[in-house]
Write a protein that holds these residues in place. Structure first.
Motif, PDB file in Angstrom:
ATOM      1  N   LYS A 160      -7.922   2.629   1.681  1.00 29.39           N
ATOM      2  CA  LYS A 160      -8.203   1.296   2.224  1.00 29.39           C
ATOM      3  C   LYS A 160      -6.937   0.456   2.236  1.00 29.39           C
ATOM      4  N   GLY A 161      -6.300   0.352   3.367  1.00 29.77           N
ATOM      5  CA  GLY A 161      -5.057  -0.405   3.483  1.00 29.77           C
ATOM      6  C   GLY A 161      -5.271  -1.900   3.355  1.00 29.77           C
ATOM      7  N   GLY A 162      -4.281  -2.597   2.780  1.00 29.18           N
ATOM      8  CA  GLY A 162      -4.320  -4.050   2.664  1.00 29.18           C
ATOM      9  C   GLY A 162      -5.315  -4.588   1.666  1.00 29.18           C
ATOM     10  N   ALA A 163      -5.825  -3.744   0.766  1.00 27.79           N
ATOM     11  CA  ALA A 163      -6.853  -4.186  -0.181  1.00 27.79           C
ATOM     12  C   ALA A 163      -6.278  -4.980  -1.346  1.00 27.79           C
ATOM     13  N   LEU A 164      -5.000  -4.786  -1.661  1.00 27.93           N
ATOM     14  CA  LEU A 164      -4.385  -5.424  -2.825  1.00 27.93           C
ATOM     15  C   LEU A 164      -3.259  -6.353  -2.407  1.00 27.93           C
ATOM     16  N   GLY A 165      -3.239  -7.552  -2.992  1.00 32.39           N
ATOM     17  CA  GLY A 165      -2.137  -8.470  -2.784  1.00 32.39           C
ATOM     18  C   GLY A 165      -1.029  -8.236  -3.797  1.00 32.39           C
ATOM     19  N   PHE A 166       0.035  -9.019  -3.677  1.00 30.97           N
ATOM     20  CA  PHE A 166       1.189  -8.865  -4.558  1.00 30.97           C
ATOM     21  C   PHE A 166       0.824  -9.065  -6.032  1.00 30.97           C
ATOM     22  N   LEU A 167       0.082 -10.142  -6.337  1.00 37.82           N
ATOM     23  CA  LEU A 167      -0.257 -10.428  -7.730  1.00 37.82           C
ATOM     24  C   LEU A 167      -1.160  -9.358  -8.323  1.00 37.82           C
ATOM     25  N   SER A 168      -2.073  -8.811  -7.519  1.00 38.53           N
ATOM     26  CA  SER A 168      -2.910  -7.717  -8.007  1.00 38.53           C
ATOM     27  C   SER A 168      -2.054  -6.498  -8.351  1.00 38.53           C
ATOM     28  N   GLY A 169      -1.002  -6.283  -7.560  1.00 34.61           N
ATOM     29  CA  GLY A 169      -0.084  -5.193  -7.863  1.00 34.61           C
ATOM     30  C   GLY A 169       0.618  -5.397  -9.191  1.00 34.61           C
ATOM     31  N   VAL A 170       1.058  -6.626  -9.459  1.00 33.90           N
ATOM     32  CA  VAL A 170       1.707  -6.931 -10.739  1.00 33.90           C
ATOM     33  C   VAL A 170       0.729  -6.713 -11.890  1.00 33.90           C
ATOM     34  N   ALA A 199      -2.677  16.339   0.673  1.00 37.76           N
ATOM     35  CA  ALA A 199      -2.496  15.978   2.073  1.00 37.76           C
ATOM     36  C   ALA A 199      -1.284  16.669   2.680  1.00 37.76           C
ATOM     37  N   LYS A 200      -0.264  16.904   1.868  1.00 37.55           N
ATOM     38  CA  LYS A 200       0.949  17.560   2.356  1.00 37.55           C
ATOM     39  C   LYS A 200       0.903  19.082   2.147  1.00 37.55           C
ATOM     40  N   LYS A 201      -0.262  19.578   1.685  1.00 34.34           N
ATOM     41  CA  LYS A 201      -0.493  21.010   1.484  1.00 34.34           C
ATOM     42  C   LYS A 201       0.385  21.607   0.394  1.00 34.34           C
ATOM     43  N   ALA A 202       0.783  20.753  -0.568  1.00 37.81           N
ATOM     44  CA  ALA A 202       1.480  21.269  -1.737  1.00 37.81           C
ATOM     45  C   ALA A 202       0.489  21.899  -2.706  1.00 37.81           C
ATOM     46  N   ILE A 203      -0.767  21.497  -2.600  1.00 43.06           N
ATOM     47  CA  ILE A 203      -1.882  22.096  -3.316  1.00 43.06           C
ATOM     48  C   ILE A 203      -3.020  22.245  -2.303  1.00 43.06           C
ATOM     49  N   PRO A 204      -4.101  22.946  -2.626  1.00 41.70           N
ATOM     50  CA  PRO A 204      -5.182  23.110  -1.643  1.00 41.70           C
ATOM     51  C   PRO A 204      -5.687  21.781  -1.088  1.00 41.70           C
ATOM     52  N   SER A 205      -6.026  21.775   0.192  1.00 43.30           N
ATOM     53  CA  SER A 205      -6.437  20.540   0.870  1.00 43.30           C
ATOM     54  C   SER A 205      -7.740  19.961   0.325  1.00 43.30           C
ATOM     55  N   TYR A 206      -8.448  20.742  -0.474  1.00 39.24           N
ATOM     56  CA  TYR A 206      -9.653  20.241  -1.159  1.00 39.24           C
ATOM     57  C   TYR A 206      -9.350  18.965  -1.925  1.00 39.24           C
ATOM     58  N   TRP A 207      -8.139  18.873  -2.477  1.00 35.41           N
ATOM     59  CA  TRP A 207      -7.751  17.724  -3.299  1.00 35.41           C
ATOM     60  C   TRP A 207      -7.381  16.497  -2.464  1.00 35.41           C
ATOM     61  N   ALA A 208      -7.372  16.629  -1.145  1.00 35.34           N
ATOM     62  CA  ALA A 208      -6.994  15.509  -0.281  1.00 35.34           C
ATOM     63  C   ALA A 208      -8.199  14.707   0.201  1.00 35.34           C
ATOM     64  N   ARG A 209      -9.377  14.981  -0.335  1.00 38.15           N
ATOM     65  CA  ARG A 209     -10.585  14.307   0.136  1.00 38.15           C
ATOM     66  C   ARG A 209     -10.599  12.824  -0.254  1.00 38.15           C
ATOM     67  N   VAL A 210     -11.030  11.995   0.683  1.00 37.84           N
ATOM     68  CA  VAL A 210     -11.176  10.554   0.478  1.00 37.84           C
ATOM     69  C   VAL A 210     -12.622  10.175   0.772  1.00 37.84           C
ATOM     70  N   HIS A 211     -13.219   9.373  -0.090  1.00 34.56           N
ATOM     71  CA  HIS A 211     -14.610   8.981   0.096  1.00 34.56           C
ATOM     72  C   HIS A 211     -14.735   8.101   1.345  1.00 34.56           C
ATOM     73  N   PRO A 212     -15.679   8.398   2.232  1.00 36.72           N
ATOM     74  CA  PRO A 212     -15.763   7.672   3.496  1.00 36.72           C
ATOM     75  C   PRO A 212     -16.197   6.215   3.353  1.00 36.72           C
ATOM     76  N   THR A 213     -16.882   5.888   2.263  1.00 31.04           N
ATOM     77  CA  THR A 213     -17.343   4.511   2.051  1.00 31.04           C
ATOM     78  C   THR A 213     -16.425   3.748   1.110  1.00 31.04           C
ATOM     79  N   HIS A 214     -16.143   4.335  -0.030  1.00 32.05           N
ATOM     80  CA  HIS A 214     -15.310   3.653  -1.023  1.00 32.05           C
ATOM     81  C   HIS A 214     -13.827   3.702  -0.680  1.00 32.05           C
ATOM     82  N   LEU A 215     -13.432   4.652   0.150  1.00 31.18           N
ATOM     83  CA  LEU A 215     -12.034   4.827   0.557  1.00 31.18           C
ATOM     84  C   LEU A 215     -11.114   5.037  -0.643  1.00 31.18           C
ATOM     85  N   THR A 216     -11.588   5.838  -1.573  1.00 33.50           N
ATOM     86  CA  THR A 216     -10.809   6.219  -2.746  1.00 33.50           C
ATOM     87  C   THR A 216     -10.661   7.739  -2.776  1.00 33.50           C
ATOM     88  N   PRO A 217      -9.680   8.269  -3.514  1.00 34.31           N
ATOM     89  CA  PRO A 217      -9.531   9.740  -3.612  1.00 34.31           C
ATOM     90  C   PRO A 217     -10.687  10.322  -4.421  1.00 34.31           C
TER      91      PRO A 217
END
Length: 498
Positions: free
Chosen positions: A27-37, A342-360
């Motif tokens: 989920k892009g743009g979900a966190l602002g600068f202060l949340s990052g800190v 996602a870059k196929k350094a490990i099986p692509s099974y690990w690249a799954r993202v939840h379609p609703t929560h948009l988390t790994p």
């Protein structure tokens, strides 16, 4: 967890396989600068780190009253590595951080093992954080007659809760961090203010008036004291890089997360210097180093400084610190695994993202499972093994932080034109890397066998898994090294006069 997880969709998996920043389904743009800190500071667990480390700093021969100077000195290599994170993220805002950057700068084999360093560091520390959260949950309610397996049960419950929070969304995670960190920092500064006031009033017969000499590293008794103190202090700064691991979910992903990482280290040095000075002013460093106080100096000082029942605030500070860090430790691990998948350094099974929560989704659930397995295993085997695992954690930290510092000038090598760029992109990151690599080598030469066996063993496991992936799917390992794109430093003049 099977490959038919109903929470995932083929579309989400396909998006993740693109592997590039912004294309993994987060989920892009979900966190602002202060949340990052907030995420960056929370990940270091300042309350817990101070409680658990100040006594060990004080017990080092030759440190004396110079503990605050150690906190100040350790800040600089952290700031230098944070600067490397800023510039690398500026060119490549990938949630895999060290994995992605080292792959591009130093090659896929080095990048893979750098990503593995992040994974093992985070899994190792989860056992300790969960243990602290379990212990302090009982102490908060005044229950002291708890046993080994009662602590284990509560610690596991904390992992489950924090894994679930990370699974359901990054925004929920950030909002909870605001509350936990706010309570923690407020309590620490109340403790420091009251301590300084009571020392000034002469409330303690063995108190020591604070002095600026406490910030002078030349007051240290020996080089050995400096080395050992720095190793402990570097550990307590670890974790601020979590703010960069959520870069693909942050606003202004190329600038915001990197700046938040730098600001996080500045916030931390302020907390550590002030609280460490206040703690040793009350009864002197000898009190902190005493056998009965060394494992948890804040609880030992709480009654004298805060009085009952306000000393419970310090228990809350350490509890919220451990709980918050348990949550934020999950974030960088899962996103590193997502990027590797996602870059196929490990099986692509690990690249799954939840379609609703948009988390790994896959990596978050498995992070919880593996953390519980690691914690339960160490707890059953031996409390000493649990302690050894944490001692070896510093080796993994120094390894992947140092690797990041080296990757920065290599990645930017064709843009190192002019003194300002050479200083910021090469000298600063390499100095930070040199200090951390020195700390790692020093630790390898001085630590007991237990921590070294755990670190070397886990790194060896990583090498075996890396070779297995190469045999199964060598595509990732055929990648060529890259350099930073032209124009990425247009806002950074080559010379001060430009």
């Amino acid at each position: 967890m099977t490959s038919q997880d109903p929470g995932d969709t083929p579309a989400a998996a396909s998006a993740a396989l693109a592997g590039e920043p912004g294309e993994k389904g987060l989920k892009g743009g979900a966190l602002g600068f202060l949340s990052g800190v907030v995420i960056g500071v929370s990940s270091t667990a300042p309350g817990y780190s101070l409680a658990a480390s100040l006594g060990f700093v004080a017990v080092i021969g030759g440190i004396g009253f110079a503990a605050p100077s150690i906190m100040l000195l350790a800040f600089f290599p952290m700031l230098f590595i944070a600067s490397a994170y800023y510039y690398l993220n500026k060119a490549d805002p990938d949630c895999g951080t060290t994995f992605s950057w080292a792959t591009k700068a130093l090659g896929p084999w080095v990048g893979w093992i750098g990503g593995w360093g992040i994974i093992i560091a985070d899994i190792i520390v989860m056992a300790n954080l969960s243990e602290i959260a379990g212990i302090y949950t009982f102490e908060l309610f005044g229950y002291t007659d708890y046993g080994k397996y009662q602590t284990l049960a509560v610690g596991v419950a904390w992992i489950v809760v924090m894994t679930w929070i990370c699974y359901i969304g990054i925004e929920v995670s950030a909002r909870i961090q605001w509350g936990l960190l706010g309570a923690e920092i407020l309590t620490l500064f109340i403790f420091a203010i009251v301590a300084f006031y009571k020392v000034g009033q002469g409330d303690f017969p063995d108190s020591v008036t604070p002095s600026l000499s406490w910030l002078n590293p030349f007051e240290l008794g020996s080089t050995s004291a400096l080395a050992q103190g720095l190793i402990v202090a570097i550990f307590i700064y670890w974790g601020w890089d979590s703010t960069v691991a959520v870069n693909e979910e942050s606003e202004d992903s190329t600038e915001g997360p990197g700046k938040a990482a730098v600001v996080s280290t500045i916030v931390l040095v302020a907390i550590y210097v002030v609280v460490s000075a206040a703690a040793q002013a009350i009864h002197g460093p000898g009190f902190l180093a005493a056998d009965e106080n060394i494992d948890d100096v804040l609880s030992a000082l709480g009654g004298d400084v805060m009085g009952s029942p306000w000393d419970k605030l310090l228990i809350i500070a350490v509890l919220t610190s451990a709980a918050a860090s348990t949550q934020t430790t999950i974030l960088p691990t899962t996103r590193t695994v997502l990027s590797m998948g996602a870059k196929k350094a490990i099986p692509s099974y690990w690249a799954r993202v939840h379609p609703t929560h948009l988390t790994p989704s896959t990596s978050t659930i498995w992070m919880g499972i593996l953390s519980i397995a690691w914690y339960v295993g160490l707890k059953i085997i031996s409390e000493d093994v649990l302690g050894n695992a944490i001692s070896g954690l510093g080796l993994a930290i120094a390894f992947y932080y140092g690797l990041t510092g080296i990757a920065c000038p290599v990645y930017y090598r064709h843009l190192l034109k002019g003194p300002k760029r050479i200083f910021m992109l090469a000298v600063v990151p390499l100095v930070g890397a040199a200090v951390l690599i020195w700390a790692m080598v020093y630790s390898l030469l001085t630590l007991d066998a237990g921590p070294i066996v755990i670190f070397v063993g886990m790194m060896a496991l990583g090498v075996v898994l890396m070779i297995a992936q190469y045999i199964a799917n060598p595509e990732f390992f055929r990648r060529r090294t890259e350099v930073a794109p032209d124009g990425v430093l247009d806002a950074v003049p080559a010379t001060a006069g430009d």
